[in-house]
Design a protein around this motif. Structure first.
Motif, short mmCIF file in Angstrom:
data_model
loop_
_atom_site.label_atom_id
_atom_site.label_comp_id
_atom_site.label_asym_id
_atom_site.label_seq_id
_atom_site.Cartn_x
_atom_site.Cartn_y
_atom_site.Cartn_z
N LYS A 443 0.86 -1.19 0.00
CA LYS A 443 0.00 0.00 0.00
C LYS A 443 0.88 1.23 0.00
N THR A 445 0.76 5.40 -0.02
CA THR A 445 -0.14 6.54 0.23
C THR A 445 0.66 7.83 0.21
N SER A 490 -5.14 -1.58 -7.60
CA SER A 490 -6.26 -0.64 -7.51
C SER A 490 -5.80 0.63 -6.81
N ASN A 492 -7.32 4.14 -4.24
CA ASN A 492 -8.38 4.82 -3.48
C ASN A 492 -8.05 6.30 -3.35
N ILE A 494 -8.54 9.21 -0.70
CA ILE A 494 -8.89 9.35 0.72
C ILE A 494 -9.19 10.82 1.03
N THR A 499 -3.92 9.96 -2.17
CA THR A 499 -4.09 8.86 -3.12
C THR A 499 -3.40 7.63 -2.55
#
Length: 508
Positions: A443, A445, A490, A492, A494, A499
């Protein structure tokens, strides 16, 4: 009896005007054949006994009389009345015409303007047929050559249709309905039809095939056509009085594309022929597009290989020079970075193979932390200039994935580089690794969000190519490389502030 009058002229207007004059005199419509070229006339003469020839003086490189002799020999007749249409009138032509009249029987030459009554009188003088007597004398009706030399329809622009029937009257009906739009050829037997097709010089686009013929019927002809590679793709339409379901089904089973019952309806015949000519043209266009795509794909692969070769040469020189550096730690770092670049250059060809579905996956147990650290080091200069900080969560545990190291390195390089470029200065980029069941999740971010108009197509090819930098292939290639390794990718948004990209790959 004038059973077969052949009009041969490159001008459709001239052919139609002559036919109209003949019809006004009482000549039957099916006795008149209008043809554009000498080659078609020779073909016509093979199945019809011509009783009168009307042709242009410059129809062939030979003179009109040699052309007539060839038709006489082809038709196996003793003599053939000839009317020659001259293109211009002058004293020299007049003298030549008088000489021709006296030296050759059964011939006459007309000069423009071709008035209707002049044509009728010439026809009577040539044939002595009473059908051309007691006609009105309309001085205004003239038959003239077009002012321009441009033909109304060029021969090569017309699709060629072959009509196969042992009855001349059936050929005349089909040809009469189609000749204005197509170049029509004919054969009176299956053997002759196969010979024309095998000759492969006429570019036959469609075949109208009678079923009931002596010696070789239409079914046998169709089977022979479909068994031959040269003719297998030519559409065949059966023409027959046989209308039983089993007869029609048998025709389709042999490879025919349509079935028209006799007697022929002109409107139906033209509609069916037009449909199948159009379908065949679409098929030819599609085949040409496929061939072009294959050529482009081969060209792309060749260019990729040449580019790889040109890029790897200077990179290999850098690798060689690193061994001379006194700082072995720096040399090792440079060596590792250059090797990664070389391998990623090789990966660009892998993207193409993945697109085409021809990539062979060779996964192995891979240290995920090591790949991510390499990707972070690759953007160290940019992140240092922007004073960005990386927060690494879950890195205290070893995470091994079952994947290809170079493909994964390309994925993480793309995503981390994009995050660094999109993040505002003096911010933190978070990378978190988690183990869930049989998968490892990555992940990433960062502050900064993807524009709304790009979100729905972010993983499509060239979706972000309107950016000031980049090709729009980063996220697209990341998706391909993830999916080919049985993973998922994928993102998201937030709170419309951050991102987050998520990559999930199989655990080793």
């Amino acid at each position: 009896m004038l059973d077969h009058i052949l009009i041969v002229d490159e001008s459709r207007l001239v052919r139609e005007a002559l036919a109209k004059i003949l019809l006004s005199c009482g000549v039957r419509k099916n006795a008149i054949a209008c043809i554009e070229t000498a080659e078609d006339a020779i073909e016509y003469a093979q199945f019809s006994t011509i009783s009168l020839l009307i042709c242009s003086e410059n129809l062939t490189s030979k003179n009109s009389f040699n052309f007539r002799d060839e038709l006489v020999e082809t038709s196996n007749i003793k003599q053939l009345p000839l009317m020659v249409l001259s293109h211009q009138i002058d004293e020299e032509n007049l003298e030549k015409n008088q000489h021709i009249k006296s030296a050759l029987s059964n011939s006459i030459c007309l000069f423009p303007p071709f008035k209707k009554q002049q044509v009728i009188e010439a026809l009577f003088a040539l044939t002595q047929d009473t059908i051309f007597t007691n006609q009105p004398h309309p001085d205004s009706d003239t038959l003239s050559k077009p002012v321009t030399d441009k033909k109304p329809v060029l021969l090569e622009q017309k699709p060629t249709i072959l009509v196969v029937d042992d009855e001349s009257s059936n050929i005349d009906v089909a040809a009469g309905n189609l000749r204005d739009l197509y170049r029509v050829m004919a054969a009176k037997s299956g053997e002759h039809a196969l010979k024309i097709v095998a000759n492969n010089t006429h570019n036959i686009r469609l075949i109208l095939l009678d079923i009931m013929m002596p010696k070789m019927d239409g079914y046998q002809v169709c089977r022979s056509l479909k068994d031959n590679e040269v003719s297998a793709s030519i559409p065949v339409i059966f023409l027959s009085a046989k209308a039983l379901v089993e007869d029609i089904k048998y025709g389709f089973d042999l490879g025919a594309v349509d079935y028209i019952t006799k007697p022929l309806n002109g409107d139906l015949l033209r509609a069916r022929v037009a449909t199948h000519i159009r379908l065949q043209q679409q098929k030819l266009d599609l085949s040409a597009q496929v061939a072009t795509l294959k050529e482009n794909a081969k060209l792309r692969e060749d260019i990729e290989k040449i580019t790889h070769h040109d890029l790897k040469a200077p990179l290999n020189n850098i690798l060689f020079e690193t061994y001379r550096l006194a700082d072995k730690k720096a040399a090792k770092s440079i060596n590792r970075a250059v090797n990664n670049v070389v391998n990623m250059v090789n990966n660009s060809l892998n993207v193409y193979k993945i697109e085409q579905g021809i990539y062979t996956l060779m996964p192995q147990a891979t240290n995920l932390k090591l790949l991510i650290n390499d990707a972070i080091n690759a953007v160290a200069t940019i992140s240092h200039d922007k004073k960005l900080h990386f927060a690494l969560n879950g890195f205290d545990t070893e995470h091994a994935i079952m994947a290809e190291p170079l493909l994964c390195l390309s994925i993480f390089n793309n995503l981390i580089k994009n995050a660094v470029e999109a993040s505002p200065a003096n911010q933190t980029i978070t990378i978190e690794l988690t183990h869930n069941n049989n998968d490892i999740s990555f992940k990433l971010t960062n502050l900064g969000i993807i524009a709304k108009h790009l979100r729905s197509t972010l993983f499509e090819k060239y979706s972000s190519s309107n950016h000031s930098t980049g090709t729009g292939l980063g996220t697209y290639s990341a998706k391909l490389m993830t999916q080919v390794q049985h993973g998922e990718i994928s993102f998201n948004i937030i709170d419309e502030q951050q991102t987050q990209f998520i990559v999930t790959l199989p655990a080793a």
